[in-house]
Design a protein around this motif. Sequence first.
Motif, PDB file in Angstrom:
ATOM      1  N   SER A   1       3.492  11.124  -6.933  1.00 18.99           N
ATOM      2  CA  SER A   1       3.705  10.390  -5.680  1.00 18.99           C
ATOM      3  C   SER A   1       2.542   9.476  -5.325  1.00 18.99           C
ATOM      4  CB  SER A   1       3.971  11.373  -4.542  1.00 18.99           C
ATOM      5  OG  SER A   1       2.834  12.173  -4.309  1.00 18.99           O
ATOM      6  N   LEU A   2       1.619   9.277  -6.222  1.00 17.40           N
ATOM      7  CA  LEU A   2       0.467   8.424  -5.946  1.00 17.40           C
ATOM      8  C   LEU A   2       0.852   6.985  -5.584  1.00 17.40           C
ATOM      9  CD1 LEU A   2      -2.464   9.282  -5.872  1.00 17.40           C
ATOM     10  CD2 LEU A   2      -2.771   8.215  -8.084  1.00 17.40           C
ATOM     11  N   PRO A   3       1.817   6.355  -6.246  1.00 17.25           N
ATOM     12  CA  PRO A   3       2.202   5.001  -5.814  1.00 17.25           C
ATOM     13  C   PRO A   3       2.748   4.967  -4.378  1.00 17.25           C
ATOM     14  CG  PRO A   3       3.026   5.422  -8.012  1.00 17.25           C
ATOM     15  CD  PRO A   3       2.481   6.723  -7.497  1.00 17.25           C
ATOM     16  N   PHE A   4       3.520   5.984  -4.001  1.00 13.99           N
ATOM     17  CA  PHE A   4       4.047   6.059  -2.638  1.00 13.99           C
ATOM     18  C   PHE A   4       2.925   6.258  -1.623  1.00 13.99           C
ATOM     19  CE2 PHE A   4       5.589   8.821   0.809  1.00 13.99           C
ATOM     20  CZ  PHE A   4       6.454   7.928   1.419  1.00 13.99           C
ATOM     21  N   ILE A   5       1.994   7.135  -1.940  1.00 12.44           N
ATOM     22  CA  ILE A   5       0.857   7.375  -1.047  1.00 12.44           C
ATOM     23  C   ILE A   5       0.020   6.107  -0.910  1.00 12.44           C
ATOM     24  CG2 ILE A   5      -1.298   8.676  -0.800  1.00 12.44           C
ATOM     25  CD1 ILE A   5       0.117  11.021  -2.220  1.00 12.44           C
ATOM     26  N   TYR A   6      -0.215   5.440  -2.030  1.00 10.80           N
ATOM     27  CA  TYR A   6      -0.995   4.195  -2.010  1.00 10.80           C
ATOM     28  C   TYR A   6      -0.315   3.130  -1.160  1.00 10.80           C
ATOM     29  CZ  TYR A   6      -3.268  -0.036  -3.640  1.00 10.80           C
ATOM     30  OH  TYR A   6      -3.930  -1.228  -3.689  1.00 10.80           O
ATOM     31  N   ALA A   7       0.992   2.983  -1.313  1.00 15.70           N
ATOM     32  CA  ALA A   7       1.719   1.964  -0.545  1.00 15.70           C
ATOM     33  C   ALA A   7       1.685   2.282   0.950  1.00 15.70           C
ATOM     34  CB  ALA A   7       3.158   1.881  -1.038  1.00 15.70           C
ATOM     35  N   THR A   8       1.823   3.543   1.295  1.00 13.19           N
ATOM     36  CA  THR A   8       1.793   3.928   2.709  1.00 13.19           C
ATOM     37  C   THR A   8       0.436   3.647   3.326  1.00 13.19           C
ATOM     38  OG1 THR A   8       3.423   5.652   2.266  1.00 13.19           O
ATOM     39  CG2 THR A   8       2.171   5.838   4.302  1.00 13.19           C
ATOM     40  N   LEU A   9      -0.616   4.064   2.656  1.00 13.68           N
ATOM     41  CA  LEU A   9      -1.960   3.875   3.207  1.00 13.68           C
ATOM     42  C   LEU A   9      -2.401   2.407   3.148  1.00 13.68           C
ATOM     43  CD1 LEU A   9      -3.730   7.084   1.899  1.00 13.68           C
ATOM     44  CD2 LEU A   9      -2.680   6.654   4.115  1.00 13.68           C
ATOM     45  N   THR A  10      -1.919   1.660   2.167  1.00 15.59           N
ATOM     46  CA  THR A  10      -2.231   0.231   2.109  1.00 15.59           C
ATOM     47  C   THR A  10      -1.573  -0.510   3.269  1.00 15.59           C
ATOM     48  OG1 THR A  10      -2.434   0.308  -0.283  1.00 15.59           O
ATOM     49  CG2 THR A  10      -2.088  -1.843   0.692  1.00 15.59           C
ATOM     50  N   GLY A  11      -0.334  -0.144   3.581  1.00 17.18           N
ATOM     51  CA  GLY A  11       0.339  -0.764   4.721  1.00 17.18           C
ATOM     52  C   GLY A  11      -0.389  -0.488   6.027  1.00 17.18           C
ATOM     53  N   LEU A  12      -0.859   0.729   6.195  1.00 17.53           N
ATOM     54  CA  LEU A  12      -1.619   1.068   7.402  1.00 17.53           C
ATOM     55  C   LEU A  12      -2.931   0.294   7.457  1.00 17.53           C
ATOM     56  CD1 LEU A  12      -2.089   2.854   9.947  1.00 17.53           C
ATOM     57  CD2 LEU A  12      -3.259   4.436   8.402  1.00 17.53           C
ATOM     58  N   SER A  13      -3.658   0.256   6.351  1.00 17.08           N
ATOM     59  CA  SER A  13      -4.948  -0.443   6.370  1.00 17.08           C
ATOM     60  C   SER A  13      -4.767  -1.947   6.566  1.00 17.08           C
ATOM     61  CB  SER A  13      -5.739  -0.148   5.091  1.00 17.08           C
ATOM     62  OG  SER A  13      -5.056  -0.638   3.967  1.00 17.08           O
ATOM     63  N   ASP A  14      -3.691  -2.517   6.029  1.00 13.13           N
ATOM     64  CA  ASP A  14      -3.417  -3.944   6.268  1.00 13.13           C
ATOM     65  C   ASP A  14      -3.194  -4.218   7.748  1.00 13.13           C
ATOM     66  OD1 ASP A  14      -3.705  -4.555   3.615  1.00 13.13           O
ATOM     67  OD2 ASP A  14      -1.536  -4.581   3.192  1.00 13.13           O
ATOM     68  N   ARG A  15      -2.420  -3.348   8.415  1.00 10.80           N
ATOM     69  CA  ARG A  15      -2.182  -3.524   9.851  1.00 10.80           C
ATOM     70  C   ARG A  15      -3.472  -3.393  10.646  1.00 10.80           C
ATOM     71  NH1 ARG A  15       2.273  -0.142   8.808  1.00 10.80           N
ATOM     72  NH2 ARG A  15       1.241   1.581   9.863  1.00 10.80           N
ATOM     73  N   VAL A  16      -4.315  -2.423  10.274  1.00  7.18           N
ATOM     74  CA  VAL A  16      -5.575  -2.222  10.999  1.00  7.18           C
ATOM     75  C   VAL A  16      -6.519  -3.399  10.777  1.00  7.18           C
ATOM     76  CG1 VAL A  16      -7.653  -0.790  11.113  1.00  7.18           C
ATOM     77  CG2 VAL A  16      -5.405   0.284  11.033  1.00  7.18           C
ATOM     78  N   PHE A  17      -6.646  -3.876   9.547  1.00  5.11           N
ATOM     79  CA  PHE A  17      -7.550  -4.992   9.277  1.00  5.11           C
ATOM     80  C   PHE A  17      -7.050  -6.290   9.908  1.00  5.11           C
ATOM     81  CE2 PHE A  17      -9.013  -2.543   5.344  1.00  5.11           C
ATOM     82  CZ  PHE A  17     -10.061  -1.976   6.039  1.00  5.11           C
ATOM     83  N   ASP A  18      -5.720  -6.470   9.955  1.00  3.90           N
ATOM     84  CA  ASP A  18      -5.193  -7.639  10.668  1.00  3.90           C
ATOM     85  C   ASP A  18      -5.511  -7.554  12.153  1.00  3.90           C
ATOM     86  OD1 ASP A  18      -4.181  -8.766   8.387  1.00  3.90           O
ATOM     87  OD2 ASP A  18      -2.121  -8.024   8.693  1.00  3.90           O
ATOM     88  N   LEU A  19      -5.411  -6.365  12.703  1.00  6.57           N
ATOM     89  CA  LEU A  19      -5.735  -6.165  14.108  1.00  6.57           C
ATOM     90  C   LEU A  19      -7.208  -6.442  14.377  1.00  6.57           C
ATOM     91  CD1 LEU A  19      -4.632  -5.158  16.856  1.00  6.57           C
ATOM     92  CD2 LEU A  19      -5.331  -2.880  16.175  1.00  6.57           C
ATOM     93  N   ILE A  20      -8.079  -6.004  13.483  1.00 14.05           N
ATOM     94  CA  ILE A  20      -9.516  -6.261  13.633  1.00 14.05           C
ATOM     95  C   ILE A  20      -9.792  -7.762  13.504  1.00 14.05           C
ATOM     96  CG2 ILE A  20     -11.778  -5.918  12.561  1.00 14.05           C
ATOM     97  CD1 ILE A  20     -10.827  -3.085  11.824  1.00 14.05           C
ATOM     98  N   GLY A  21      -9.138  -8.415  12.552  1.00 15.60           N
ATOM     99  CA  GLY A  21      -9.353  -9.839  12.319  1.00 15.60           C
ATOM    100  C   GLY A  21      -8.905 -10.700  13.494  1.00 15.60           C
ATOM    101  N   ARG A  22      -7.822 -10.298  14.151  1.00 14.25           N
ATOM    102  CA  ARG A  22      -7.335 -11.050  15.302  1.00 14.25           C
ATOM    103  C   ARG A  22      -8.093 -10.718  16.571  1.00 14.25           C
ATOM    104  NH1 ARG A  22      -1.558  -9.633  16.074  1.00 14.25           N
ATOM    105  NH2 ARG A  22      -2.075  -7.821  14.841  1.00 14.25           N
ATOM    106  N   GLY A  23      -8.849  -9.641  16.564  1.00 13.80           N
ATOM    107  CA  GLY A  23      -9.592  -9.251  17.767  1.00 13.80           C
ATOM    108  C   GLY A  23      -8.729  -8.508  18.768  1.00 13.80           C
ATOM    109  N   GLY A  24      -7.601  -8.011  18.337  1.00 12.06           N
ATOM    110  CA  GLY A  24      -6.697  -7.269  19.210  1.00 12.06           C
ATOM    111  C   GLY A  24      -5.269  -7.634  18.901  1.00 12.06           C
ATOM    112  N   PRO A  25      -4.323  -6.994  19.566  1.00 11.48           N
ATOM    113  CA  PRO A  25      -2.895  -7.244  19.251  1.00 11.48           C
ATOM    114  C   PRO A  25      -2.400  -8.575  19.748  1.00 11.48           C
ATOM    115  CG  PRO A  25      -3.140  -5.452  20.847  1.00 11.48           C
ATOM    116  CD  PRO A  25      -4.504  -5.906  20.478  1.00 11.48           C
TER     117      PRO A  25
END
Length: 89
Positions: free
Chosen positions: A65-89
């Motif tokens: 299940s490593l590809p599934f785990i990687y995809a899930t955590l990558t999606g979360l980190s992308d959302r968090v880094f986009d939020l940091i880059g924009r300075g908020g929602p």
Amino acid sequence: MNEADVFTMLRDTILAVLIASGPVLALALIVGLVIAFFQALTQIQEMTLTFVPKIVAIFLGIVASLPFIYATLTGLSDRVFDLIGRGGP
């Protein structure tokens, strides 16, 4: 960023961790139940009989299940880094 945004990110993080760990935990539960039924039917109460198959099953489950785990955590980190880059929602 206000409190609602923080709670949303915390909720998303907890949900991502639960989704990523779900398949491995379900596999460990199933293997544990099968071993418990086997021990109850045969009355073999060996401690290594419970741990070794579960450890092997968990390791193989993580590898599978490593590809599934990687995809899930990558999606979360992308959302968090986009939020940091924009300075908020």
